[in-house]
Design a protein around this motif. Structure first.
Motif, PDB file in Angstrom:
ATOM      1  N   UNK A   1       0.664  -1.287  -0.111  1.00 15.38           N
ATOM      2  CA  UNK A   1       0.094  -0.288  -0.092  1.00 15.38           C
ATOM      3  C   UNK A   1       0.810   1.275  -0.096  1.00 15.38           C
ATOM      4  N   UNK A   2       0.326   2.361  -0.620  1.00 17.03           N
ATOM      5  CA  UNK A   2       1.110   3.546  -0.638  1.00 17.03           C
ATOM      6  C   UNK A   2       0.293   4.878  -0.880  1.00 17.03           C
ATOM      7  N   UNK A   3       0.759   5.870  -0.690  1.00 17.12           N
ATOM      8  CA  UNK A   3       0.111   7.204  -0.885  1.00 17.12           C
ATOM      9  C   UNK A   3       1.050   8.338  -1.046  1.00 17.12           C
ATOM     10  N   UNK A   4       0.658   9.105  -1.795  1.00 17.64           N
ATOM     11  CA  UNK A   4       1.424  10.644  -2.145  1.00 17.64           C
ATOM     12  C   UNK A   4       1.376  11.528  -0.945  1.00 17.64           C
ATOM     13  N   UNK A   5       2.602  11.778  -0.289  1.00 17.81           N
ATOM     14  CA  UNK A   5       2.434  12.740   0.910  1.00 17.81           C
ATOM     15  C   UNK A   5       2.877  14.007   0.168  1.00 17.81           C
ATOM     16  N   UNK A   6       2.067  15.021   0.257  1.00 16.72           N
ATOM     17  CA  UNK A   6       2.390  16.505  -0.121  1.00 16.72           C
ATOM     18  C   UNK A   6       2.953  17.180   1.009  1.00 16.72           C
ATOM     19  N   UNK A 441      -7.427   1.610  14.670  1.00 17.99           N
ATOM     20  CA  UNK A 441      -8.405   2.594  14.727  1.00 17.99           C
ATOM     21  C   UNK A 441      -9.471   1.914  15.375  1.00 17.99           C
ATOM     22  N   UNK A 442      -9.983   2.981  16.181  1.00 16.41           N
ATOM     23  CA  UNK A 442     -11.167   2.511  17.037  1.00 16.41           C
ATOM     24  C   UNK A 442     -12.440   3.488  16.688  1.00 16.41           C
ATOM     25  N   UNK A 443     -12.203   4.760  16.226  1.00 13.15           N
ATOM     26  CA  UNK A 443     -13.236   5.550  15.835  1.00 13.15           C
ATOM     27  C   UNK A 443     -13.188   5.908  14.189  1.00 13.15           C
ATOM     28  N   UNK A 444     -13.649   5.207  13.498  1.00 13.10           N
ATOM     29  CA  UNK A 444     -13.244   5.911  12.060  1.00 13.10           C
ATOM     30  C   UNK A 444     -13.940   7.134  11.602  1.00 13.10           C
ATOM     31  N   UNK A 471     -16.216   3.619   2.081  1.00 13.37           N
ATOM     32  CA  UNK A 471     -15.636   3.480   3.562  1.00 13.37           C
ATOM     33  C   UNK A 471     -14.606   2.621   3.641  1.00 13.37           C
ATOM     34  N   UNK A 472     -14.760   1.392   2.660  1.00 12.96           N
ATOM     35  CA  UNK A 472     -13.830   0.537   2.735  1.00 12.96           C
ATOM     36  C   UNK A 472     -12.244   0.818   2.466  1.00 12.96           C
ATOM     37  N   UNK A 473     -12.199   1.839   1.469  1.00 12.01           N
ATOM     38  CA  UNK A 473     -10.890   2.258   1.465  1.00 12.01           C
ATOM     39  C   UNK A 473     -10.396   3.341   2.573  1.00 12.01           C
ATOM     40  N   UNK A 474     -11.064   4.108   3.026  1.00 10.02           N
ATOM     41  CA  UNK A 474     -10.957   4.962   4.090  1.00 10.02           C
ATOM     42  C   UNK A 474     -10.430   4.156   5.542  1.00 10.02           C
ATOM     43  N   UNK A 475     -11.048   2.943   5.767  1.00 13.34           N
ATOM     44  CA  UNK A 475     -10.910   2.182   6.766  1.00 13.34           C
ATOM     45  C   UNK A 475      -9.626   1.535   6.418  1.00 13.34           C
ATOM     46  N   UNK A 478      -6.932   4.129   7.349  1.00 15.34           N
ATOM     47  CA  UNK A 478      -6.966   4.390   8.830  1.00 15.34           C
ATOM     48  C   UNK A 478      -6.308   3.187   9.658  1.00 15.34           C
ATOM     49  N   UNK A 479      -6.495   1.985   9.039  1.00  9.16           N
ATOM     50  CA  UNK A 479      -5.829   0.736   9.831  1.00  9.16           C
ATOM     51  C   UNK A 479      -4.313   0.608   9.806  1.00  9.16           C
ATOM     52  N   UNK A 480      -3.799   1.166   8.350  1.00  5.74           N
ATOM     53  CA  UNK A 480      -2.390   1.197   8.465  1.00  5.74           C
ATOM     54  C   UNK A 480      -1.681   2.423   8.862  1.00  5.74           C
ATOM     55  N   UNK A 481      -2.381   3.525   9.014  1.00  2.00           N
ATOM     56  CA  UNK A 481      -1.694   4.645   9.605  1.00  2.00           C
ATOM     57  C   UNK A 481      -2.006   4.776  10.955  1.00  2.00           C
ATOM     58  N   UNK A 482      -2.999   4.151  11.496  1.00  2.00           N
ATOM     59  CA  UNK A 482      -3.420   4.130  12.992  1.00  2.00           C
ATOM     60  C   UNK A 482      -4.135   5.422  13.344  1.00  2.00           C
ATOM     61  N   UNK A 483      -4.738   5.200  14.528  1.00  2.00           N
ATOM     62  CA  UNK A 483      -5.853   6.034  15.070  1.00  2.00           C
ATOM     63  C   UNK A 483      -5.166   7.661  15.165  1.00  2.00           C
ATOM     64  N   UNK A 484      -3.970   7.660  15.829  1.00  2.00           N
ATOM     65  CA  UNK A 484      -3.361   9.031  15.959  1.00  2.00           C
ATOM     66  C   UNK A 484      -3.014   9.620  14.680  1.00  2.00           C
TER      67      UNK A 484
END
Length: 494
Positions: A1-6, A441-444, A471-475, A478-484
């Protein structure tokens, strides 16, 4: 998994790499460990406790010899000639000596009561003494003990020559001979004995109590050798006439910085030379645009808080200048808790200096230096450790080091991980079966979203969104980066 961080704060990236993420330019990615063919485990070295290995010392000494002497032939050779001069006696230079090596002047005298007790305990014991004469062999400096009783009838007990037979095959070393010792150690011991004799001689005639004599003798004993730190090998004063000069410069990755801007062309040219020689890239694959995108673009925002290191936090190039030209560049990120190694490229003409190992050792020493001003900064992150690829196991040689558990994201000493990786290329290092990811993630609905230039929680965005649910992609995000991190960073939604 990956993402562009501006754009990303150094604390955000610190928290991400502590969950198995890593960046390449502005692209941040995380391997799916239980699906990839070669699981990549985040590895960190405990820089404050780091101890140089024998191979590390060889690399550091090789660089020092090259700079101070400039003789490549001597650098390549692994021979370590002994010093031909007598060094000054320093207490910490002496190694631990066995009982047979301790001179009488070094022994702590017993008081009378203690001595009488020892005599009473040993009065029934039979003492045997062997008188041994030491003879010098004419052909060398080896000394051989000769037993007086071994002389034949009519032969003198002292012989001008000591003849010794070679050891019999299969018998090993000749135990009748003293063990070989380094001339350097012998010189130091003789020097110590002279100093002790001089000290005791100056005190003759003055009434000293037994306790004072014991204290003097104890203070005269030298402690065991302390292992040299990595700084002892790196920060060494060189002679004024040294043939080479090595300078390490820390340059912020910013075209607004004059040092970075003035050295950009030379650095980019070196990158292309390295990529084509080592990784067999074509010229089009390692041009200035590729160099900029890969090693100059960074999402990290530079920060310089008062309680941080003097250089601040952010992305940097650590340039190695030899005699006025760049021979290597280490790309690093300085974060709140660590120095993270991103990439290294060097001049292949200087590969005999083992610049990959040398730069890693310099970065560990640099981490220790930053710790003096920023106490929380005490780790050196080396990227990924790939046990299933033998060529990528070298990172485990920098001890002590830890691997990140891919399920609970807790650090585990590498010694505990290696047996598990021998059994399976993917492993959960945390042996507590009840342990879970504490940062999960405890609170999406609290995930922060950037939608139409407006920042909002995901719970609000979800109501405004038109079209199919995401919601699936956001979930997954969030699970990969963590709640914080999901509550600090902004997830762009169109």
């Amino acid at each position: 998994s990956g993402m562009w961080a501006h754009s990303m704060t150094v604390q955000d990236y610190q928290d991400l790499i502590d969950r198995g993420w890593r960046r390449s330019g502005k692209y941040v990615y995380k391997p799916i460990m239980n699906q990839t063919c070669c699981p990549q485990y985040t590895i960190r070295c405990q820089a404050l406790r780091f101890q140089t290995s024998k191979s590390h010392k060889k690399v550091l000494k090789k660089m020092l010899k090259f700079i101070s002497k400039g003789d490549v032939s001597k650098v390549v050779s692994e021979e370590e000639p002994m010093d031909s001069h007598i060094e000054d006696v320093v207490p910490s230079d002496f190694a631990y000596k066995s009982e047979s090596q301790v001179s009488q002047t070094e022994l702590t005298p017993l008081n009378e009561d203690h001595a009488e007790g020892v005599e009473n305990d040993d009065k029934d014991k039979v003492e045997t003494k062997e008188e041994v004469n030491v003879k010098k062999v004419e052909s060398g400096s080896l000394q051989i003990p000769v037993d007086k009783d071994a002389a034949g009838p009519g032969e003198p007990s002292h012989s001008s020559k000591a003849v010794h037979a070679p050891p019999k095959p299969g018998k090993g070393a000749d135990l009748s001979k003293p063990p070989c010792r380094k001339a350097k150690d012998i010189r130091k011991e003789r020097k110590l004995q002279k100093l002790l004799q001089n000290q005791m001689g100056t005190l003759e005639g003055s009434p000293l109590q037994a306790g004072q004599q014991a204290l003097l003798s104890q203070n005269s004993k030298t402690p065991t050798n302390q292992p040299k730190s990595i700084e002892d090998f790196i920060f060494v004063s060189l002679p004024d006439d040294a043939p080479h000069k090595l300078e390490v410069r820390l340059v912020p990755v910013s075209f607004e910085d004059p040092q970075f801007k003035s050295s950009f062309n030379q650095s980019a040219t070196l990158f292309a030379k390295y990529q084509m020689a080592i990784h067999k890239d074509t010229p089009s694959e390692c041009g200035e645009n590729e160099f900029t995108r890969f090693l100059c673009d960074s999402p990290l925002e530079a920060e310089n808080p008062p309680n941080g290191p003097e250089c601040g936090y952010g992305s940097f190039h650590q340039q190695y200048w030899l005699d006025g030209k760049i021979i290597a560049v280490g790309v690093i990120d300085i974060l709140p808790y660590c120095v993270s190694s991103v990439y290294l490229y060097y001049d292949p003409d200087y590969s005999f200096l083992s610049l990959g190992v040398y730069s890693a050792l310099r970065e560990i020493a640099f981490t220790r230096k930053l710790h003096e001003k920023a106490p929380d900064l005490c780790f050196y992150y080396m990227g990924f450790y790939i046990h299933s690829c033998p060529k990528m196991r070298y990172k485990g040689q920098y001890r002590p080091s830890d691997l990140l558990c891919p399920e609970t994201y807790v650090w585990t000493p590498i010694e505990q991980c290696l047996p598990l990786l021998e059994l399976s290329k993917y492993s959960r290092f945390n042996q507590d079966t009840k342990a879970v990811d504490e940062g999960r993630v405890k609170e999406l609905g609290r995930v922060r979203v950037l939608h139409k230039r407006t920042i909002m929680p995901y719970s609000v965005y979800k109501k405004r969104r038109k079209g199919p649910s995401d919601e699936a992609s956001v979930q997954q995000y969030a699970s990969l980066v963590g709640q914080t991190c999901s509550e600090r960073m902004l997830l762009f939604r169109s």
